[in-house]
Motif scaffolding. Structure first.
Motif, PDB file in Angstrom:
ATOM      1  N   ASP A 114     -33.718   8.282   0.034  1.00 57.87           N
ATOM      2  CA  ASP A 114     -33.749   7.955  -1.397  1.00 57.87           C
ATOM      3  C   ASP A 114     -33.220   6.553  -1.668  1.00 57.87           C
ATOM      4  N   GLY A 115     -32.948   5.790  -0.614  1.00 59.74           N
ATOM      5  CA  GLY A 115     -32.510   4.416  -0.763  1.00 59.74           C
ATOM      6  C   GLY A 115     -31.013   4.229  -0.771  1.00 59.74           C
ATOM      7  N   THR A 116     -30.242   5.307  -0.912  1.00 60.84           N
ATOM      8  CA  THR A 116     -28.791   5.150  -1.036  1.00 60.84           C
ATOM      9  C   THR A 116     -28.101   4.890   0.303  1.00 60.84           C
ATOM     10  N   ARG A 117     -28.760   5.203   1.423  1.00 57.77           N
ATOM     11  CA  ARG A 117     -28.161   4.900   2.723  1.00 57.77           C
ATOM     12  C   ARG A 117     -28.243   3.407   2.979  1.00 57.77           C
ATOM     13  N   PRO A 118     -27.115   2.745   3.296  1.00 58.07           N
ATOM     14  CA  PRO A 118     -27.193   1.317   3.605  1.00 58.07           C
ATOM     15  C   PRO A 118     -28.075   1.095   4.831  1.00 58.07           C
ATOM     16  N   PRO A 119     -29.031   0.172   4.749  1.00 57.66           N
ATOM     17  CA  PRO A 119     -29.898  -0.061   5.909  1.00 57.66           C
ATOM     18  C   PRO A 119     -29.106  -0.688   7.048  1.00 57.66           C
ATOM     19  N   ASP A 120     -29.497  -0.345   8.271  1.00 64.21           N
ATOM     20  CA  ASP A 120     -28.881  -0.985   9.436  1.00 64.21           C
ATOM     21  C   ASP A 120     -29.212  -2.469   9.436  1.00 64.21           C
ATOM     22  N   ALA A 121     -28.272  -3.270   9.903  1.00 62.15           N
ATOM     23  CA  ALA A 121     -28.522  -4.705  10.021  1.00 62.15           C
ATOM     24  C   ALA A 121     -29.598  -4.940  11.071  1.00 62.15           C
ATOM     25  N   PRO A 122     -30.492  -5.903  10.863  1.00 60.91           N
ATOM     26  CA  PRO A 122     -31.513  -6.204  11.879  1.00 60.91           C
ATOM     27  C   PRO A 122     -30.854  -6.597  13.194  1.00 60.91           C
ATOM     28  N   GLU A 123     -31.408  -6.115  14.289  1.00 61.41           N
ATOM     29  CA  GLU A 123     -30.852  -6.453  15.596  1.00 61.41           C
ATOM     30  C   GLU A 123     -31.935  -6.307  16.656  1.00 61.41           C
ATOM     31  N   TYR A 124     -31.685  -6.955  17.785  1.00 64.96           N
ATOM     32  CA  TYR A 124     -32.579  -6.834  18.932  1.00 64.96           C
ATOM     33  C   TYR A 124     -32.083  -5.716  19.837  1.00 64.96           C
ATOM     34  N   ARG A 125     -32.996  -4.820  20.186  1.00 67.27           N
ATOM     35  CA  ARG A 125     -32.713  -3.767  21.169  1.00 67.27           C
ATOM     36  C   ARG A 125     -33.839  -3.798  22.198  1.00 67.27           C
ATOM     37  N   HIS A 126     -33.471  -3.848  23.449  1.00 65.52           N
ATOM     38  CA  HIS A 126     -34.458  -3.922  24.534  1.00 65.52           C
ATOM     39  C   HIS A 126     -35.412  -5.104  24.320  1.00 65.52           C
ATOM     40  N   GLY A 127     -34.910  -6.167  23.712  1.00 68.13           N
ATOM     41  CA  GLY A 127     -35.726  -7.343  23.464  1.00 68.13           C
ATOM     42  C   GLY A 127     -36.662  -7.217  22.281  1.00 68.13           C
ATOM     43  N   VAL A 128     -36.552  -6.134  21.499  1.00 67.06           N
ATOM     44  CA  VAL A 128     -37.418  -5.879  20.346  1.00 67.06           C
ATOM     45  C   VAL A 128     -36.587  -5.962  19.071  1.00 67.06           C
ATOM     46  N   LEU A 129     -37.060  -6.713  18.093  1.00 71.69           N
ATOM     47  CA  LEU A 129     -36.384  -6.821  16.806  1.00 71.69           C
ATOM     48  C   LEU A 129     -36.598  -5.530  16.017  1.00 71.69           C
ATOM     49  N   VAL A 130     -35.499  -4.888  15.637  1.00 73.59           N
ATOM     50  CA  VAL A 130     -35.556  -3.629  14.880  1.00 73.59           C
ATOM     51  C   VAL A 130     -35.177  -3.920  13.431  1.00 73.59           C
TER      52      VAL A 130
ATOM     53  N   HIS B 105     -45.933   8.519  -1.580  1.00 76.71           N
ATOM     54  CA  HIS B 105     -44.823   7.894  -0.867  1.00 76.71           C
ATOM     55  C   HIS B 105     -44.930   6.379  -0.954  1.00 76.71           C
ATOM     56  N   LEU B 106     -43.770   5.731  -1.038  1.00 78.10           N
ATOM     57  CA  LEU B 106     -43.687   4.284  -1.154  1.00 78.10           C
ATOM     58  C   LEU B 106     -42.739   3.769  -0.081  1.00 78.10           C
ATOM     59  N   VAL B 107     -43.224   2.873   0.779  1.00 80.51           N
ATOM     60  CA  VAL B 107     -42.359   2.229   1.763  1.00 80.51           C
ATOM     61  C   VAL B 107     -41.745   0.996   1.117  1.00 80.51           C
ATOM     62  N   ALA B 108     -40.414   0.946   1.092  1.00 82.35           N
ATOM     63  CA  ALA B 108     -39.692  -0.181   0.503  1.00 82.35           C
ATOM     64  C   ALA B 108     -39.161  -1.064   1.623  1.00 82.35           C
ATOM     65  N   LEU B 109     -39.553  -2.332   1.613  1.00 78.18           N
ATOM     66  CA  LEU B 109     -39.102  -3.313   2.593  1.00 78.18           C
ATOM     67  C   LEU B 109     -38.118  -4.262   1.921  1.00 78.18           C
ATOM     68  N   GLY B 110     -37.096  -4.665   2.674  1.00 80.72           N
ATOM     69  CA  GLY B 110     -36.122  -5.608   2.136  1.00 80.72           C
ATOM     70  C   GLY B 110     -35.251  -5.027   1.054  1.00 80.72           C
ATOM     71  N   LEU B 111     -35.033  -3.731   1.075  1.00 80.55           N
ATOM     72  CA  LEU B 111     -34.261  -3.049   0.034  1.00 80.55           C
ATOM     73  C   LEU B 111     -32.830  -2.820   0.505  1.00 80.55           C
ATOM     74  N   PRO B 112     -31.821  -3.308  -0.217  1.00 84.58           N
ATOM     75  CA  PRO B 112     -30.435  -2.969   0.133  1.00 84.58           C
ATOM     76  C   PRO B 112     -30.119  -1.545  -0.304  1.00 84.58           C
ATOM     77  N   ALA B 113     -28.904  -1.092  -0.020  1.00 84.91           N
ATOM     78  CA  ALA B 113     -28.492   0.237  -0.474  1.00 84.91           C
ATOM     79  C   ALA B 113     -28.579   0.298  -1.996  1.00 84.91           C
ATOM     80  N   THR B 114     -29.148   1.374  -2.520  1.00 84.18           N
ATOM     81  CA  THR B 114     -29.381   1.491  -3.952  1.00 84.18           C
ATOM     82  C   THR B 114     -28.195   2.149  -4.644  1.00 84.18           C
ATOM     83  N   PRO B 115     -27.962   1.829  -5.922  1.00 88.84           N
ATOM     84  CA  PRO B 115     -26.807   2.399  -6.630  1.00 88.84           C
ATOM     85  C   PRO B 115     -26.985   3.854  -7.033  1.00 88.84           C
ATOM     86  N   TYR B 116     -28.205   4.346  -6.970  1.00 86.29           N
ATOM     87  CA  TYR B 116     -28.496   5.742  -7.295  1.00 86.29           C
ATOM     88  C   TYR B 116     -29.772   6.116  -6.559  1.00 86.29           C
TER      89      TYR B 116
END
Length: 573
Positions: free
Chosen positions: A84-100, A112-123
């Motif tokens: 629902d957006g309230t979980r803070p997204p993990d910081a981008p990082e490289y794992r096994h040489g792949v950007l996650v 369904h809607l995929v939200a990109l670049g969304l920080p943790a939501t207030p509600y």
């Protein structure tokens, strides 16, 4: 004593084995053709978008998914676990040489809607698609309509009037849902020998969706991506979205999904190895429409350069080019022999050739121009493109219309704020408090006191918690078309305005956003939708007897508390 197998029996077994091998060979999809990267094609990053880990309804950890992407030769993955957006997204990082890159797939009432670049939501973000999109945009994110043409109604995107930022032009999880049993059986058998090709064999060219996408591009820029929608979780009884059934098989694997198709994102410079900077570059390019899709199960990795020039200006994918002189479009690819390169304008073929380069002089003809490449033996009826570009928009205006303030009403029915009462669940909080009025505002409506409201939802699992204030209406609302009020909240919140006929019977509603800024909310009554079962799709304005402001678990979590000041409530025309 064991008897030796007779020669005749050995021959029979050998014949059966040969026939079985021949049968498997006959149903195998074509082997992957080599398509070298495009020389001088610029910096690109090849990756997969839309997948689920064991944090939601996937079967593997993010680390395991990154390892699968590394084996498939990818440089980035965009993880879109349900939430629902309230979980803070993990910081981008490289794992096994792949950007996650961490993102989220949100539920709306229309799909369904995929939200990109969304920080943790207030509600929690949920409800009408237009409202969820407005909330995503407010926090700087973008929303892609997920599996928009899914054969399954609960997954299909319906609210095309909502201004989505992008679409999934193909979705691997949706590709198999309209296939006949025979096609599915062949793919299941061949999967164990040629997995990516077997998944690709279930795809078709989504003509209706591509036609809609081309039409959308005439008025605004709408990027498209290919969605792996990978779960590695094949359930046998999917009753919910997401599917959380206990018994499942971990197929098709993440690696197989990542080898089926990929998104090539065109960058200004190569990835640097810095997770945050590279994620910003990838997401920024996706927002701009600087990406193309390659169906790797047919040929890989391939490459594309696509530009439009005119009047001394050059445009790339996702750009808008003004027409000041004749426009020339050029496409150059790296593909297998026999590839047909196609230039399209507004979805219609302008020119095609069996070649690696194509040039089209478009003159001064405006339109949505894009490129497809087709290879022999592509699956589907009609055949799915091997390569698909995002558009260049030639001669199309991309101005943002100014938002005019609401007009002064020609008629007004005041809300009876002096008669406000509270309603709530058994363990919830709803109480009237002293209103926190902004003294700087002109108090124009004497006799209509502001409402000070404090509310709280009881903790625990969602179980119908709600808090509300109720205002009686005056003998029906015939002749009005909007409800308007001033609101200020202690913290960001999305709450309901509801119309009701008869106490606790039929209701229709819309939601609104409020925060610490005093603002006017102006909602058209035509936008009010049924809540639960009602006798009509639209509220019967001649029978409405209550206006309610409601906080519930649609956009607030159990245990949430808050306060609001509401004033100048009126029905207007």
């Amino acid at each position: 004593m064991t008897r030796p197998i007779r020669p005749r029996a050995l021959k029979a077994l050998a014949l059966l084995a040969a026939l079985a091998a021949l049968a498997v060979w006959a149903i195998l999809p074509p082997a992957v053709l080599p398509a070298p990267p495009l020389a001088d094609g610029g910096a690109t990053a090849r990756g997969a978008y839309h997948m689920h880990s064991d944090r939601s309804d996937g079967s593997a950890s993010i680390d395991e998914m990154a390892a699968a992407a590394q084996r498939a030769g990818l440089q980035f993955i965009i993880v879109t676990d349900h939430g629902d957006g309230t979980r803070p997204p993990d910081a981008p990082e490289y794992r096994h040489g792949v950007l996650v890159i961490d993102a989220v797939e949100l539920n709306t009432s229309g799909g369904h809607l995929v939200a990109l670049g969304l920080p943790a939501t207030p509600y929690p973000f949920a409800g009408a698609a237009a409202d969820v999109l407005a909330d995503v945009h407010r926090l700087g994110g973008v929303g892609f309509a997920a599996h928009p043409d899914s054969p399954r109604p609960s997954l299909r995107w319906e609210p095309w009037d909502a201004a989505v930022d992008g679409i999934e032009w193909v979705n691997a999880d949706s590709g198999w849902r309209d296939e006949a049993a025979g096609s599915l059986a062949r793919s299941v058998l061949s999967y164990w020998f040629r997995s990516a090709g077997s998944m690709a064999a279930l795809l078709d060219r989504p003509d209706a969706l591509l036609e809609r996408w081309d039409a959308m591009g005439l008025t605004r820029s709408v990027p498209a991506l290919a969605a792996a929608d990978a779960h590695a979780r094949l359930g046998f009884r999917q009753n919910t979205d997401p599917d959380l059934s206990t018994f499942h098989m971990p197929v098709p694997s993440y690696e197989a999904a990542f080898r089926t198709f990929s998104n090539h994102v065109v960058l200004d410079q190569a990835l640097s190895g810095d997770g945050a900077a590279d994620a910003a570059a990838v997401l920024g390019a996706i927002r701009q429409g600087r990406a193309f899709t390659v169906l790797d199960a047919l040929a890989t990795p391939g490459g594309l350069a696509f530009t439009a020039t005119g009047g001394g200006q050059t445009a790339r994918m996702g750009d808008t080019l003004a027409i000041s002189a004749d426009v020339t479009l050029r496409a150059r690819i790296s593909g297998p022999p026999g590839t047909t390169l196609v230039m399209l304008r507004n979805g219609q073929r302008v020119r095609d050739a069996v070649a690696m380069e194509l040039e089209v002089n478009a003159g001064r003809e405006s339109g949505v121009y894009r490129v497809e490449a087709h290879v022999p033996g592509a699956p589907g009826t009609p055949a799915v493109p091997w390569m698909l570009s995002n558009p260049i928009y030639v001669g199309l205006v991309r101005s943002v219309a100014a938002v005019d303030p609401p007009a002064e009403p020609v008629s007004r029915i005041p809300g009876r704020t002096a008669e406000v009462t509270i309603e709530k669940g058994a363990r919830d909080l709803s109480e009237l408090v002293e209103a926190q009025v902004d003294d700087a505002r002109d108090r124009r409506f004497a006799g209509e006191p502001p409402i000070g409201w404090r509310f709280g939802l009881s903790p625990g699992a969602p179980a119908g918690q709600f808090a509300a204030v109720q205002l009686p209406t005056i003998g029906g609302l015939g002749g009005v078309d909007r409800v308007r009020f001033i609101v200020k909240a202690a913290a960001p919140i999305r709450a309901w305005v509801q119309l009701r006929t008869g106490r606790e019977t039929e209701r229709w509603g819309m939601t609104f956003y409020a925060d610490s800024t005093t603002r006017m909310v102006d909602l058209p009554l035509s936008g009010f939708r049924p809540i639960g079962t009602t006798s009509s799709a639209a509220p019967p304005l001649d029978r409405v007897d209550s206006l309610l402001f409601v906080v519930d678990t649609l956009n607030s979590r159990p245990g949430a508390t808050g306060a609001m000041t509401i004033s100048e409530v009126a029905f207007v025309r």
